[in-house]
Design a protein around this motif. Sequence first.
Motif, short mmCIF file in Angstrom:
data_model
loop_
_atom_site.label_atom_id
_atom_site.label_comp_id
_atom_site.label_asym_id
_atom_site.label_seq_id
_atom_site.Cartn_x
_atom_site.Cartn_y
_atom_site.Cartn_z
N LYS A 186 -39.48 -7.28 -8.56
CA LYS A 186 -40.31 -8.13 -8.51
C LYS A 186 -41.36 -8.39 -9.36
O LYS A 186 -41.68 -9.64 -9.76
N VAL A 187 -41.73 -7.43 -9.96
CA VAL A 187 -42.74 -7.67 -11.30
C VAL A 187 -41.89 -8.13 -12.21
O VAL A 187 -42.49 -9.43 -13.08
N VAL A 188 -40.82 -7.84 -12.79
CA VAL A 188 -39.99 -8.52 -13.55
C VAL A 188 -39.75 -10.08 -13.50
O VAL A 188 -40.12 -10.83 -14.27
N GLU A 189 -39.45 -10.32 -12.09
CA GLU A 189 -39.17 -11.79 -11.84
C GLU A 189 -40.47 -12.46 -11.94
O GLU A 189 -40.26 -13.71 -12.64
N GLY A 190 -41.65 -11.90 -11.56
CA GLY A 190 -42.74 -12.88 -11.76
C GLY A 190 -43.19 -13.17 -13.09
O GLY A 190 -43.71 -14.02 -13.68
N TYR A 191 -43.01 -11.95 -14.10
CA TYR A 191 -43.17 -11.80 -15.35
C TYR A 191 -42.49 -13.00 -15.95
O TYR A 191 -42.80 -13.86 -16.77
N LYS A 192 -41.07 -13.04 -15.70
CA LYS A 192 -40.22 -14.11 -16.40
C LYS A 192 -40.63 -15.29 -16.02
O LYS A 192 -40.37 -16.37 -16.47
N LYS A 193 -40.98 -15.60 -14.60
CA LYS A 193 -41.52 -17.05 -14.23
C LYS A 193 -42.93 -17.40 -14.85
O LYS A 193 -42.94 -18.52 -15.26
N ILE A 194 -43.65 -16.48 -15.22
CA ILE A 194 -45.00 -16.72 -15.98
C ILE A 194 -44.56 -17.21 -17.29
O ILE A 194 -44.97 -18.18 -17.90
N GLU A 195 -43.76 -16.25 -17.97
CA GLU A 195 -43.28 -16.77 -19.34
C GLU A 195 -42.63 -17.99 -19.55
O GLU A 195 -42.80 -18.53 -20.49
N ASP A 196 -41.91 -18.40 -18.50
CA ASP A 196 -41.01 -19.51 -18.61
C ASP A 196 -41.85 -20.69 -18.45
O ASP A 196 -41.99 -21.87 -19.23
N GLY A 197 -43.09 -20.69 -17.70
CA GLY A 197 -43.84 -21.82 -17.63
C GLY A 197 -44.82 -21.93 -18.85
O GLY A 197 -45.12 -22.91 -19.18
N ILE A 198 -45.44 -20.73 -19.42
CA ILE A 198 -45.96 -20.67 -20.78
C ILE A 198 -45.19 -21.31 -21.71
O ILE A 198 -45.63 -22.18 -22.49
N VAL A 199 -43.91 -20.96 -21.97
CA VAL A 199 -43.04 -21.40 -22.83
C VAL A 199 -42.89 -22.88 -22.91
O VAL A 199 -43.06 -23.74 -23.68
N SER A 200 -42.66 -23.28 -21.63
CA SER A 200 -42.38 -24.59 -21.43
C SER A 200 -43.53 -25.49 -21.45
O SER A 200 -43.54 -26.63 -22.08
#
Length: 71
Positions: free
Chosen positions: A14-28
Motif C-alpha cells: 500500500k505504501v508503494v502504491e501510494g508513493y507511485k500515485k504521488i510520483e505520477d501526479g508530480i511528474v505529470s
Amino acid sequence: MSKFVKANEKIAEKVVEGYKKIEDGIVSGYKKIEEGVVEGFGKVTDKCVEKLFAKDGETVEDAKKRLSGEK
C-alpha cells in the motif's frame, strides 16, 4: 508465514502504491508546467522576431531562417 509478516507485506504494498500515485501526479504536473513554459517562450520569441527583426511582409519563419543563415 506469520500474520505479522503478511500484514507487514500488505502495508508495504500500500505504501508503494501510494508513493507511485504521488510520483505520477508530480511528474505529470511538472510536464504540464514545462510544456506551458516552452510554449510561452516560443510565443514570446516569435513576437520578438516579428516586431524587431522581420522585414515588411516577411513571415516569422522566414525571418528566423534569414537570421540563422539558412536559405
